[in-house]
Structure formats: C-alpha cells, structure tokens
Scaffold this motif. Structure first.
Motif, mmCIF file in Angstrom:
data_model
loop_
_atom_site.group_PDB
_atom_site.id
_atom_site.type_symbol
_atom_site.label_atom_id
_atom_site.label_comp_id
_atom_site.label_asym_id
_atom_site.label_seq_id
_atom_site.Cartn_x
_atom_site.Cartn_y
_atom_site.Cartn_z
ATOM 1 N N PHE A 78 -5.033 -2.095 6.098
ATOM 2 C CA PHE A 78 -4.925 -3.431 5.796
ATOM 3 C C PHE A 78 -3.717 -3.984 6.702
ATOM 4 C CE2 PHE A 78 -6.634 -1.975 1.729
ATOM 5 C CZ PHE A 78 -7.701 -3.088 1.736
ATOM 6 N N SER A 79 -3.654 -5.344 6.915
ATOM 7 C CA SER A 79 -2.839 -5.996 7.898
ATOM 8 C C SER A 79 -1.398 -6.176 7.219
ATOM 9 C CB SER A 79 -3.234 -7.263 8.535
ATOM 10 O OG SER A 79 -3.406 -7.974 7.331
ATOM 11 N N PHE A 80 -1.570 -6.256 5.763
ATOM 12 C CA PHE A 80 -0.228 -6.393 5.149
ATOM 13 C C PHE A 80 0.379 -5.360 4.776
ATOM 14 C CE2 PHE A 80 -4.035 -6.376 2.270
ATOM 15 C CZ PHE A 80 -3.678 -5.499 1.374
ATOM 16 N N GLU A 81 -0.021 -3.913 5.322
ATOM 17 C CA GLU A 81 0.846 -3.017 4.737
ATOM 18 C C GLU A 81 2.170 -2.750 5.775
ATOM 19 O OE1 GLU A 81 -1.930 0.220 5.322
ATOM 20 O OE2 GLU A 81 -2.548 -0.375 3.232
ATOM 21 N N GLY A 82 3.247 -2.084 5.343
ATOM 22 C CA GLY A 82 4.343 -1.911 6.265
ATOM 23 C C GLY A 82 5.252 -2.965 6.070
ATOM 24 N N PRO A 83 6.464 -2.771 6.467
ATOM 25 C CA PRO A 83 7.650 -4.026 6.708
ATOM 26 C C PRO A 83 7.588 -5.185 7.018
ATOM 27 C CG PRO A 83 8.136 -2.033 7.773
ATOM 28 C CD PRO A 83 6.963 -1.531 7.218
ATOM 29 N N PHE A 84 6.479 -5.243 8.048
ATOM 30 C CA PHE A 84 6.311 -6.428 8.872
ATOM 31 C C PHE A 84 4.917 -6.869 8.609
ATOM 32 C CE2 PHE A 84 9.768 -4.341 11.168
ATOM 33 C CZ PHE A 84 10.626 -5.019 11.107
ATOM 34 N N GLY A 85 3.958 -6.309 7.906
ATOM 35 C CA GLY A 85 2.786 -6.642 7.777
ATOM 36 C C GLY A 85 2.524 -8.121 7.078
ATOM 37 N N THR A 86 1.580 -9.017 7.365
ATOM 38 C CA THR A 86 1.305 -9.965 6.667
ATOM 39 C C THR A 86 -0.289 -10.138 6.462
ATOM 40 O OG1 THR A 86 0.694 -11.013 8.881
ATOM 41 C CG2 THR A 86 3.072 -11.488 8.078
ATOM 42 N N PHE A 87 -0.308 -11.147 5.573
ATOM 43 C CA PHE A 87 -1.941 -10.967 5.205
ATOM 44 C C PHE A 87 -2.928 -11.857 6.165
ATOM 45 C CE2 PHE A 87 0.215 -10.939 0.815
ATOM 46 C CZ PHE A 87 -0.440 -9.818 0.437
ATOM 47 N N ASP A 88 -3.941 -11.343 6.383
ATOM 48 C CA ASP A 88 -4.866 -11.844 7.369
ATOM 49 C C ASP A 88 -5.708 -13.021 6.411
ATOM 50 O OD1 ASP A 88 -7.374 -12.543 8.763
ATOM 51 O OD2 ASP A 88 -7.986 -10.559 9.064
ATOM 52 N N ALA A 107 -4.749 -7.983 -3.738
ATOM 53 C CA ALA A 107 -3.452 -7.599 -3.335
ATOM 54 C C ALA A 107 -2.656 -8.748 -3.105
ATOM 55 C CB ALA A 107 -3.427 -6.780 -1.740
ATOM 56 N N TRP A 108 -3.034 -9.800 -2.619
ATOM 57 C CA TRP A 108 -2.463 -11.161 -2.432
ATOM 58 C C TRP A 108 -2.182 -11.844 -3.802
ATOM 59 C CZ3 TRP A 108 -4.189 -16.118 -3.758
ATOM 60 C CH2 TRP A 108 -3.073 -16.937 -3.492
ATOM 61 N N ALA A 109 -3.246 -11.666 -4.406
ATOM 62 C CA ALA A 109 -3.169 -12.441 -5.803
ATOM 63 C C ALA A 109 -2.098 -11.888 -6.742
ATOM 64 C CB ALA A 109 -4.499 -12.590 -6.541
ATOM 65 N N SER A 110 -2.010 -10.567 -6.525
ATOM 66 C CA SER A 110 -0.980 -9.294 -7.407
ATOM 67 C C SER A 110 0.368 -9.666 -7.227
ATOM 68 C CB SER A 110 -1.242 -8.034 -7.174
ATOM 69 O OG SER A 110 -2.896 -7.816 -7.701
ATOM 70 N N ASP A 111 0.774 -10.056 -5.731
ATOM 71 C CA ASP A 111 2.005 -10.493 -5.322
ATOM 72 C C ASP A 111 2.131 -11.281 -4.253
ATOM 73 O OD1 ASP A 111 4.553 -9.889 -5.118
ATOM 74 O OD2 ASP A 111 4.533 -7.655 -4.419
ATOM 75 N N PRO A 112 1.653 -12.637 -4.617
ATOM 76 C CA PRO A 112 1.723 -13.780 -3.690
ATOM 77 C C PRO A 112 2.580 -13.979 -2.924
ATOM 78 C CG PRO A 112 1.517 -14.666 -5.939
ATOM 79 C CD PRO A 112 1.603 -13.046 -5.913
ATOM 80 N N HIS A 113 3.926 -13.529 -3.367
ATOM 81 C CA HIS A 113 5.202 -13.732 -2.331
ATOM 82 C C HIS A 113 5.694 -12.644 -1.595
ATOM 83 C CE1 HIS A 113 5.851 -17.349 -4.183
ATOM 84 N NE2 HIS A 113 5.844 -17.091 -5.412
ATOM 85 N N ALA A 114 4.990 -11.539 -1.272
ATOM 86 C CA ALA A 114 4.968 -10.327 -0.779
ATOM 87 C C ALA A 114 5.487 -10.439 0.791
ATOM 88 C CB ALA A 114 3.887 -9.289 -0.615
ATOM 89 N N VAL A 115 4.787 -11.540 1.439
ATOM 90 C CA VAL A 115 5.148 -11.617 2.797
ATOM 91 C C VAL A 115 6.793 -12.276 2.717
ATOM 92 C CG1 VAL A 115 4.796 -12.916 4.876
ATOM 93 C CG2 VAL A 115 2.954 -11.692 3.665
ATOM 94 N N GLU A 116 6.840 -13.382 2.050
ATOM 95 C CA GLU A 116 7.952 -13.998 2.156
ATOM 96 C C GLU A 116 9.252 -12.933 1.653
ATOM 97 O OE1 GLU A 116 8.205 -16.954 -1.245
ATOM 98 O OE2 GLU A 116 10.099 -17.453 -0.589
#
Lengths: 433, 294
Positions: free
Chosen positions: B46-56, B253-262
């Motif tokens: 997944f693109s959102f893994e790791g400290p700099f990952g973001t959702f696709d 994953a996004w819906a579970s933690d929608p502010h993860a990237v922020e």
C-alpha cells in the motif's frame, strides 16, 4: 532544605505590597534558587518529565471530556467522532491515549531510580510513600480511562478487574454490585467510571504537591546517596535554576521526541486492536489482556491458583512498596556502593520485564515450544504459568528476603564523605574557569 | 580531558535511558500480537504505509465503488458520512476546485444514488429519500438482530474502523478477502461456514488429519465476496479479486483513520522542531555547566 535562606528581594512597590500579603513570588524565587545536589544525573530528570505528563493528561483530558459522551450506546462513536470531526481531535485523543503509556514509562524509571539510589531511606520515607500513593492512583486512573472508549477490551477489562472485588469473602458480592452500580457492567458503571476518571487526576495533583513539599523538606537524594551537611551546602549543591532547569529541560525534550514518534507515527501500537471493536457483553474476546503497564501485576494475579489469593498477591505486589523503607536494613543508600545488591537489583529488573512478558501470554502456552515437560500440580512445568510463578517468587523474595538479608550481610564499598569528594577527586578547586 | 569524559558519559547515560525506556515499551509488543494460528497477512504494497506514505486517491475511489457495490449489501459503515468522501484527503476531494464537502458535486451525486430512511416532515410517516452529503452511510439492516437473523446468526460487522480493529489492518483485510481457498480435506465444516487461512481461530477440534499439521486460519461466516469482473472500473485497473481486495482495503484503511496523512505530516514538522529545540537546549546546557564539576 526549604529552610534555606530566602534571597528574594522585592524591588518594585507592587512586589513589596504583594510580598507582605501573599509571598507567592518569593515562593517561586526560593524554589528556583533551591540548593540542589550538583551530582544529579539524567535518571533524576524523570520527576520533571512526570510533572509534564500529568499536565498533558489533564489538559488533553479536559478537552476530550467536552466531546465525550459517557453512555454505553454513544461512547464508542463519540470517541471516534473526536478523531474524525473535532478540529485537531485526532491529535488530542492520540496524545491522551499515548500519554498514559508515556506517563507509565516515566514513572517506572522514576521508581527504579529511587530504588537503585535508596531514595526511600530515612529521612525520605514520606516522599517515597506519597510516590507509592501517586503510583496507585495512576493505575486506578489509567484503568478507569481505558474503560471509557467502550471497546471490547474496555468492557472485558472492566469485567475482569471488578470481578476481583467479588472474590473478597463475605463482603465481595455486595461491594461489587455497589461499585458497578448494578448486577452487571452497564451504563451506571460507565458513568461513575467517567466521573472518577475526571476526579482522580486532581487528587494525584494534590498528592504531587505533598510529594514535592516533602522532597523540599528533607532534601533531594543524589547518586552518591549521602546527606548534605549544612556547612557543605555551597560546595555540594548548585541552585536549581539555571543548572537543573536546563538539564531537566533537555531531558524533557528528548522524552517529547519519543512521545511524538508514538503519537504521530504509531499511535495505536501500544493499544490492543480489539478496543476498536465496540463493546459486546455477549462475545468474550479470545484473549483478554490489560494495557502493557499493568501486565506485570496481571501476571502476578494469575500466578496464584486461588482467585482471592491472586487478588491479595496483586495488591500485595504494590503494597510492599509502601513498607520498603523498613525492609531495607542497609546503612548505605546508593547501590553504587553496594555491589552485591546491585546484582540482585539487575535480576529484579529482568524479572519485572519478564513478568510483563508473561502477563501477555496464555498461561498454558509453552515457554520453550516443543520442549517436553511434565505435569507439576496444576500445570505443565514448561508453561508460562510456572515461569510466572518463579518470577513472582523472586519479586516478593527481593523485598522480603533479599533486602533485609543482604543489608545485614554485605560489605559495602567505602562511601565518600561529601558529594564534591568523588566529583572533585579530593581537593581540586571547584571552579575551573 | 575532564570535559570530554563528561560528555562521553553524558551521552552514554542518555543512550542508557533511551534503551531502558524502549525496553519498557517493548513489553507492549506481546499485547498487540494477533491471536490464533492464522496465516500472517500478505503485504498489499500500500502507498500509505511508512512515515511518508499517502493514500492513492484513485485507489480510494475504486475502493469506495467496491464497498458500495459489494460490501454495503451486508456491512454498514455507521461512522462515515457522505461528506467525508469530499473532505481534504478523501477519495473525492478536489484540491483545485476546493469545494466544501457539502457542495462537492461528486459527493452530492454519489450520495443521491443511495436511499436513506427518514420521516415525512408533513405527516411523520416513514419514507426513504436520496441521501445528501450530510447523511451517514445507511446500514443495510434495521438493527443488529435483523442483521444476525439474515446471516445465519452472525451479524456482519460494521467496517468504519475495521483497519484499526485488526492487527496489521489493511494487509489483513486484503489477505482475507483475496485469500479464500477450498477447505482442506479432513476439516469438518458446519453448514454456513467457510474456510479462510487468514481468519483468526483454532481449527484443531475440527481437524481429522495429522494433529501436527492443523491447517492455519479459521471459519468465517462470510462466503468469498469478490469474483473477477464483478465491479466495473473505468480507469483501466485490472478487474480482478486481488485488485478489488487491495482497493477496498485501502478505502477501509482511509475510513478508519481519515487524518492519517495529516497526522504524519504534522509529526514531521513536530519532530524537526523538537530536534532543533533539543540541539539548542543542549548547547545552553553545555554553556551553563561549562567549568562546573559534577
């Protein structure tokens, strides 16, 4: 040491007016100029770190309480609403949830420091006992707080822990019902847990004030573990500010870096995934475990085959800390000069972490997978049950046998006569330009 | 010489404190371990893994489509509102237009495709109407009892925070959905149950084969929900079970933690600040303690 000369001189008219009515500026100034042992190392910075932790928990907690709904139907969704819709809510809630873990990391290191350097010994028994009161209140507060999100672990953790009260003979059952507010854990339980979770931090704050008052009356311990005679004060101490404000400050920032790594990059790593499943009284989780900081005590609870015996052992494991000042027979405070005791202390550290590890395992699981063993009383020898019992035995033996016995038998290393003696190697002038 | 020694021992003490702190933290690890003998989830890359990952964002849009057309038949997402789809970082947020979530035309159109229960404001009679961005995702069943009754006694769980409610959530969801295999020979299956190697459980009591080779995984009431070509993608992505499972796992994953990237972006700034602050404070410390024996 609170009787040190006040050096505060009010300068302006307002300060003079205030000083003769409420000498609050003098109080702060005296606090800052407090003579502090110059040899304090970084293990002594956890007091300041813990003060910060308490402040962070109270401030974030007050904001969370503005949005949280203590109702079994709404609690879970209200916590998630904080994380989703409240501005900055995700930050406040993750800081609060991880802050509890950070608080316990700091308090365990603070207590182990006190244990190692003999900070509980006369004349500091009251400081230590007040610290034990704070620790006990922290456990209670953390437990109550963990129930509030009303996830599966919240509910079943509350079930397991309140059931312990029911194990007390005769009065257990009625007290249990009184505590829960009914025959089962329900809305009444959640409401009172919320109320108490809001109350206890302020009680902790009050005991912290007493803890510091006692500290400033009998003076700080130090790694050499020696009392500072009055005439040596200028040589052996430094004013609290700026020397220790900057040292504490640096340590606090390092601690905040650890804190931030958890909050921003692994906010759920210290929690259990099951607590994101809404509480379901009809479905028991496969494996009920408390938060990591309770695991050693949970292990001790399960080590005893009798339920009430387990409860006594668990509370005894905390209770023994209160009488620690009278269990230690050594005349030397710091383990720096007690080579034998130092070894037992290191084993105690390993045992403490080992108990935490055991608390997270299933008691019947094999410690060494596949190794054949035999049945000993109620369990296989090669099981976490028996490993836990071994570690529990050491935990109590450390306090009740090793401490009194080693103190009488050991030959401690020579203790320096003053703090500046080891620091300055005898007679070198203290300022070196 | 003395000062150098002092520095070295100070550094050593800091490292020792850090190690001690981390070893206490390490005690938390067993508490988070997933139970049972389930297979370790495969990585969804997944693109959102790791400290700099973001959702696709395209993946989130496809994932929403899979959820809406397949999962939503049985699984609710009660904590989600349609407006969430258009919030910054969401699947249908448009940074150029900068619509508010309520006026985002994609969100309005997607909401209007779904009927939600309401009451008639004139008569008070129960009605259904097209959803607006302010509405929550409707639940497929009127209550948990109805959900259980319609599914052989096992109510399909709400998916709002599913990625946080399972260890290694996104990879777990992906592996579970794409990991259905026929039950091994010798496994006693009750009617209405299905075998999945990624499901938590202990199959030993139902296993008639070699006791040292109990199959991994557990029973799950949900039959394999996805099949190749089931959902039409208009962006040319492969219409396979594997891709559907990945996309819907990313959406959950996004819906579970929608502010993860922020959260991760904020953390980067916070850590830079703290490191600079630590450096400055250490410099002050060295200056204040210069020449002071301790």
């Amino acid at each position: 040491m609170s009787d040190h000369e006040s050096t505060y001189v009010p300068k302006t008219g307002i300060e003079k007016w205030l000083d003769s009515r409420l000498p609050i500026i003098r109080f702060g100034a005296d606090y800052m100029s407090l003579p502090t042992p110059r040899n304090l190392n970084y293990w002594y910075t956890f007091g300041g770190i813990l003060t910060l932790c308490l402040m962070v928990q109270i401030v974030t907690g007050i904001v969370l309480a503005m949005h949280y709904v203590p109702n079994t139907e709404l609690a879970f969704a209200s916590v998630e609403r904080i994380m989703r819709d409240v501005n900055g809510g995700w930050l406040i809630r993750y800081v609060h949830a991880n802050g509890a873990s950070m608080f316990f990391i700091a308090v365990y290191l603070h207590m182990l420091r006190g244990l190692y350097y003999g900070s509980y010994k006369a004349p500091r028994e009251i400081i230590w006992i007040l610290g034990c009161v704070i620790f006990f209140l922290m456990i209670a507060t953390a437990f109550l707080g963990y129930v509030l999100p009303w996830g599966q672990m919240s509910f079943w953790g509350a079930e397991v822990i309140t059931n312990l009260i029911g194990a007390i003979p005769m009065i257990g059952e009625p007290v249990l019902i009184w505590l829960r507010g009914g025959p089962a854990i329900d809305n009444a339980t959640l409401n009172r847990f919320f109320s108490l979770h809001y109350l206890l931090p302020f009680v902790i704050f009050g005991v912290v004030v007493l803890h510091l008052w006692a500290l400033h009356t009998s003076g700080q311990n130090n790694p050499a573990g020696i009392l500072i005679p009055k005439e040596r004060t200028p040589k052996d101490t430094l004013p609290f500010h700026p020397y220790f404000t900057v040292k504490d400050g640096f340590a606090i920032i390092l601690f905040l870096i650890l804190f931030a790594v958890f909050v921003f990059y692994m906010p759920n790593a210290l929690g259990h995934a099951d607590n994101y499943i809404p509480a379901n009284p009809l479905q028991t989780p496969a494996h009920i475990v408390p938060e990591w900081y309770m695991l050693p005590f949970y292990a001790i609870l399960r080590a005893i085959p009798d339920k009430f015996g387990g409860v006594l052992a668990m509370f005894g494991a905390i209770g023994v800390l209160f009488i620690l000042p009278w269990l230690d027979t050594s005349r030397v405070r710091s383990m720096r000069y007690r080579p034998t005791m130092k070894v037992f202390f290191l084993i105690f550290l390993v045992v403490g972490v080992g108990l935490g590890w055991c608390g997270a395992q299933l008691p019947d699981a094999q410690v060494v997978p596949g190794m054949p063993s035999f049945q000993l009383l109620d369990g296989q020898l090669n099981s976490y049950l028996w490993l836990t019992r071994l570690l529990t035995a050491y935990y109590f033996a450390f306090f009740f046998i090793i401490m009194p016995w080693v103190g009488l038998k050991e030959t401690p290393l020579p203790v320096p006569h003053s703090i500046s003696e080891p620091v300055l190697d005898g007679g070198i002038p203290e300022k070196k330009g | 010489m003395t000062i150098q020694n002092g520095t070295r021992s100070a550094v050593f003490k800091i490292v020792a404190s850090a190690v001690a702190a981390l070893s206490l933290v390490a005690m938390a690890a067993p508490a988070t371990a997933a139970g049972g003998g389930a297979k370790h989830p495969r990585s969804g890359g997944f693109s959102f893994e790791g400290p700099f990952g973001t959702f696709d964002q395209a993946q989130l849009q496809r994932g929403y489509k899979v959820y809406r057309e397949v999962c939503a038949a049985c699984h609710g997402m009660q904590l989600m509102s349609f407006r969430n789809l258009g919030q910054p970082g969401g699947p249908f947020y448009d940074a150029h237009e900068n619509w508010s979530p309520a006026e985002n035309p994609y969100v309005r159109a997607l909401a209007a495709e779904v009927q939600v229960p309401d009451i008639d404001t004139e008569t008070g009679e129960p009605i259904t109407r097209p959803a607006t961005p302010a509405d929550h995702f409707p639940s497929p069943y009127p209550n948990a009892t109805a959900a259980a009754a319609a599914n052989g006694g096992a109510a399909p769980p709400d998916l709002s925070v599913m990625a946080k409610a399972r260890h290694d959530g996104a990879n777990y969801i992906y592996s579970l959905l794409s990991g259905y295999v026929p039950a091994p020979q010798g496994l006693k299956m009750a009617p209405g149950q299905h075998y999945n190697p990624y499901m938590a459980g202990d199959l030993a009591p139902f296993w008639e084969g070699d006791e040292h080779h109990v199959p991994p995984g557990g029973f799950i009431a949900m039959p394999a929900p996805l099949s190749d070509g089931q959902v039409t993608y208009d962006d040319g992505s492969p219409q396979t079970v594997d891709q559907y499972a990945k996309d819907v796992a990313a959406f959950i994953a996004w819906a579970s933690d929608p502010h993860a990237v922020e959260r991760k972006r904020t953390g980067f700034g916070v850590l830079i600040f703290l490191l600079l602050f630590a450096g400055l404070t250490y410099a002050s410390y060295r200056r204040i303690w210069k020449g002071i024996a301790h």
